[in-house]
Design a protein around this motif. Structure first.
Motif, short mmCIF file in Angstrom:
data_model
loop_
_atom_site.label_atom_id
_atom_site.label_comp_id
_atom_site.label_asym_id
_atom_site.label_seq_id
_atom_site.Cartn_x
_atom_site.Cartn_y
_atom_site.Cartn_z
N ALA A 1 26.72 -7.24 48.54
CA ALA A 1 27.61 -8.52 48.85
C ALA A 1 28.87 -8.29 48.09
CB ALA A 1 26.73 -9.64 47.66
N PRO A 2 29.64 -9.55 48.61
CA PRO A 2 31.08 -9.46 48.16
C PRO A 2 31.35 -9.45 46.78
CG PRO A 2 30.71 -11.43 49.22
CD PRO A 2 29.32 -10.83 49.46
N SER A 3 30.33 -9.55 45.94
CA SER A 3 30.94 -10.05 44.29
C SER A 3 29.37 -9.23 43.67
CB SER A 3 30.86 -11.54 44.25
OG SER A 3 30.81 -11.79 42.99
N LEU A 4 29.86 -9.16 42.50
CA LEU A 4 28.59 -8.63 41.55
C LEU A 4 27.96 -10.23 41.07
CD1 LEU A 4 30.61 -6.14 39.53
CD2 LEU A 4 28.99 -5.64 41.21
N HIS A 5 26.97 -10.04 40.31
CA HIS A 5 26.17 -11.15 40.21
C HIS A 5 25.83 -11.13 38.67
CE1 HIS A 5 22.52 -8.79 40.65
NE2 HIS A 5 23.07 -8.59 41.64
N PHE A 6 24.97 -11.96 38.15
CA PHE A 6 24.40 -11.90 36.68
C PHE A 6 23.80 -10.70 36.28
CE2 PHE A 6 20.97 -12.96 33.69
CZ PHE A 6 21.62 -14.00 32.94
N GLY A 7 23.04 -10.05 36.90
CA GLY A 7 22.26 -8.93 36.71
C GLY A 7 23.34 -7.96 36.38
N ASN A 8 24.18 -7.53 37.39
CA ASN A 8 25.48 -6.61 37.33
C ASN A 8 26.04 -6.73 35.95
OD1 ASN A 8 25.92 -7.19 40.65
ND2 ASN A 8 24.69 -5.61 40.01
N LEU A 9 26.17 -8.21 35.58
CA LEU A 9 27.09 -8.31 34.19
C LEU A 9 26.42 -7.66 33.09
CD1 LEU A 9 29.36 -9.54 32.62
CD2 LEU A 9 27.86 -11.62 32.63
N VAL A 10 25.09 -7.52 33.10
CA VAL A 10 24.12 -6.79 31.80
C VAL A 10 24.73 -5.37 31.78
CG1 VAL A 10 22.02 -6.13 31.07
CG2 VAL A 10 22.21 -8.46 32.03
N GLN A 11 24.84 -4.66 33.04
CA GLN A 11 25.28 -3.26 33.05
C GLN A 11 26.89 -3.23 32.48
OE1 GLN A 11 22.79 -1.30 33.29
NE2 GLN A 11 21.54 -3.34 33.76
N LEU A 12 27.40 -4.11 32.89
CA LEU A 12 28.86 -3.97 32.62
C LEU A 12 29.06 -4.18 31.21
CD1 LEU A 12 30.67 -5.94 35.35
CD2 LEU A 12 30.94 -3.70 34.94
N ILE A 13 28.17 -4.93 30.49
CA ILE A 13 28.11 -5.09 29.23
C ILE A 13 27.63 -3.96 28.40
CG2 ILE A 13 27.12 -6.37 27.12
CD1 ILE A 13 27.54 -8.95 28.89
N VAL A 14 26.81 -3.02 28.74
CA VAL A 14 26.26 -1.97 28.32
C VAL A 14 27.28 -0.81 28.42
CG1 VAL A 14 24.73 0.05 28.59
CG2 VAL A 14 23.59 -2.17 28.76
N LEU A 15 27.99 -0.77 29.42
CA LEU A 15 29.40 0.02 29.61
C LEU A 15 30.28 -0.38 28.63
CD1 LEU A 15 29.61 0.60 33.44
CD2 LEU A 15 28.39 2.20 31.76
N ARG A 16 30.57 -1.63 28.21
CA ARG A 16 31.59 -1.94 27.34
C ARG A 16 31.12 -1.52 25.95
NH1 ARG A 16 35.00 -6.14 27.89
NH2 ARG A 16 34.66 -7.34 25.93
N HIS A 17 30.07 -1.48 25.75
CA HIS A 17 29.56 -1.31 24.30
C HIS A 17 29.65 0.29 23.99
CE1 HIS A 17 27.95 -4.95 22.52
NE2 HIS A 17 27.23 -5.40 23.45
N LEU A 18 29.41 0.98 25.11
CA LEU A 18 29.30 2.49 25.02
C LEU A 18 30.82 3.06 24.82
CD1 LEU A 18 26.67 3.68 27.77
CD2 LEU A 18 26.45 3.91 25.29
N GLN A 19 31.77 2.37 25.79
CA GLN A 19 32.98 2.87 25.72
C GLN A 19 33.75 2.23 24.35
OE1 GLN A 19 36.11 0.57 28.27
NE2 GLN A 19 37.02 2.67 28.85
#
Length: 450
Positions: free
Chosen positions: A59-77
């Motif tokens: 899709a042309p945008s990420l959605h709610f579910g993708n936000l979970v993965q971005l937050i995991v990456l933020r914690h790891l970084q």
């Protein structure tokens, strides 16, 4: 590495400060499955390690579910680990198998455009500068140069068809009338190759993803083990569900998108503001940086004064600021207050006002400007002109937060917000919007003559 997953024992009520990134992810409810939790804990403690997550441009945008993965990456970084964000220019051309039916393939041009959009959308969530910058990659870069024969010889030979057939998504499709094409059946080979490439190129030893993607995730660990003899790690997040077991991330049947063009910041804020009391503590742990004591206090406030929605307001403010920025959050809060008479409607910018009225119910009226009574009917706040006149006479109707004294009053140009909008309210809570004249086509159209 075995393909069986270790189910993590979550304790979301724990109040001790998490001493490690894995403990924090576990406390926040972000760990559902791992390949070997003990080995992963040791690797993270001995780190830094390199981790990645992939996002397909379906899709042309990420959605709610993708936000979970971005937050995991933020914690790891933030914990000092190196993170890689992969946007799938090649896997997006194929499509992850859905349980029910074949995906419609997008053109190469459409997929490339969506890759660019998603790459830009991801950047604010991670640090791409400084001493530990995140890395952005596109799997088309290493997939496109490979010939079909090389792919079959170098990648395909390591996969066993009997194992591939047991993957949940594949098994579901094989059991359906739709079946599954060889194209989608091969998706797990492409995703597995991504992990192998990042392992060889960057020393990546952890992939994260959603629990529902476990079959595709294990394709990578199995490929690396067969191709190199090495063991690497997986961490899968749980599906975020409400107290009834329903998935979060839908608003009025539509996905909650991270793009402001697809889900306005106002609608995004309202979605989080409206979550149920039983789930707000869980969502605060997953989607915010609030600590155990803060969240416990907000849960106590919710139990004692649920009508104040203190926890929901913190949740909505934090997540909207994370995704859209503080200015958009402030605008959404101001619009929400103004809509119900607690703020200045004239100070709300047009995009936010339109988004707010669309959520409340925006009705387009063409032709000459009708009377207030007719507008109340057009907005669906009353059923008839006689009812409208009675509501006005009783002092129960307002236009732009000003109580109306005459049902036959016709709003003049100076009363229109941004030259074309009116906010109508009946009582304290029933609100609707009117757009006069030509609109964008997104509002319900009513042709009313006074």
């Amino acid at each position: 590495m075995p393909e069986t997953a270790a189910v993590t024992d979550l304790d979301p009520t724990a109040s001790a400060a998490p001493p490690s990134v894995l403990d924090e992810l576990r406390w926040r409810g972000l760990v559902a499955l791992t390949t070997d939790e003990h080995a992963l804990a040791q690797a993270l403690a001995a780190g830094p390690i390199t981790a990645y997550c992939g996002f397909d441009p379906t899709a042309p945008s990420l959605h709610f579910g993708n936000l979970v993965q971005l937050i995991v990456l933020r914690h790891l970084q933030r914990a000092g680990h190196r993170v890689i964000c992969l946007v799938g220019g090649s896997t997006g051309l194929i499509g992850d198998p859905r349980p029910t039916a074949e995906r419609v393939l997008k053109t190469k041009e459409q997929t490339a455009e969506w890759v660019d959009r998603i790459q830009q959308q991801v950047r604010p969530f991670l640090e791409f500068a400084g001493s530990n910058p995140a890395i952005m990659v596109n799997n088309l870069d290493w997939t496109a140069p490979m010939s079909a024969l090389d792919f079959l010889r170098e990648i395909g030979k390591h996969f066993r068809v009997n194992t591939m057939l047991r993957k949940d998504a594949v098994a579901a499709r094989l059991a359906s009338d739709e079946g599954i094409s060889y194209t989608e059946f091969s998706y797990q080979l492409l995703q597995g190759m991504d992990y192998l490439h990042l392992f060889r190129e960057y020393g990546c030893t952890l992939q994260t993803g959603g629990q529902d993607q476990w079959g595709n995730l294990t394709a990578g660990t199995d490929l690396i083990r067969r191709a190199t003899g090495e063991s690497v790690h997986l961490l899968a997040t749980p599906l975020i569900t409400d107290s009834h077991g329903q998935k979060f991330g839908k608003s009025e049947g539509n996905a909650v998108w991270l793009s402001p063009e697809m889900t306005s910041p106002y609608a995004f804020y309202q979605y989080w503001l409206g979550v149920e009391d039983a789930s707000v503590g869980q969502l605060l742990r997953v989607f915010t940086d609030r600590g155990p004591d803060e969240i416990a206090d907000l849960e106590r406030q919710t139990a004692q004064r649920p009508q104040a929605r203190a926890a929901q307001r913190v949740l909505a403010g934090d997540v909207t600021t994370l995704v859209h920025g503080a200015a958009a959050t402030d605008a959404a809060i101001a619009a929400s207050a103004a809509l119900f008479g607690r703020g200045d409607l004239a100070s709300v910018d047009e995009p936010t006002l339109r988004a707010a009225l669309t959520e409340a119910g925006l009705h387009q009226v063409s032709g000459e400007v009708p009377t207030v009574a007719a507008l109340l009917v057009a907005a669906g706040l009353v059923k008839s002109l006689s009812e409208a006149r009675r509501v006005v006479a009783e002092g129960g109707a307002s236009v732009n937060n000003a109580r109306v004294g005459e049902a036959d009053h016709v709003p003049v140009a100076d009363e229109l917000l941004h030259g074309r909008y009116l906010v109508l309210r009946r009582g304290k809570r029933s609100v609707a919007g009117i757009e006069l004249g030509a609109g964008s086509g997104s509002a319900a159209e009513t042709d009313i003559q006074a």
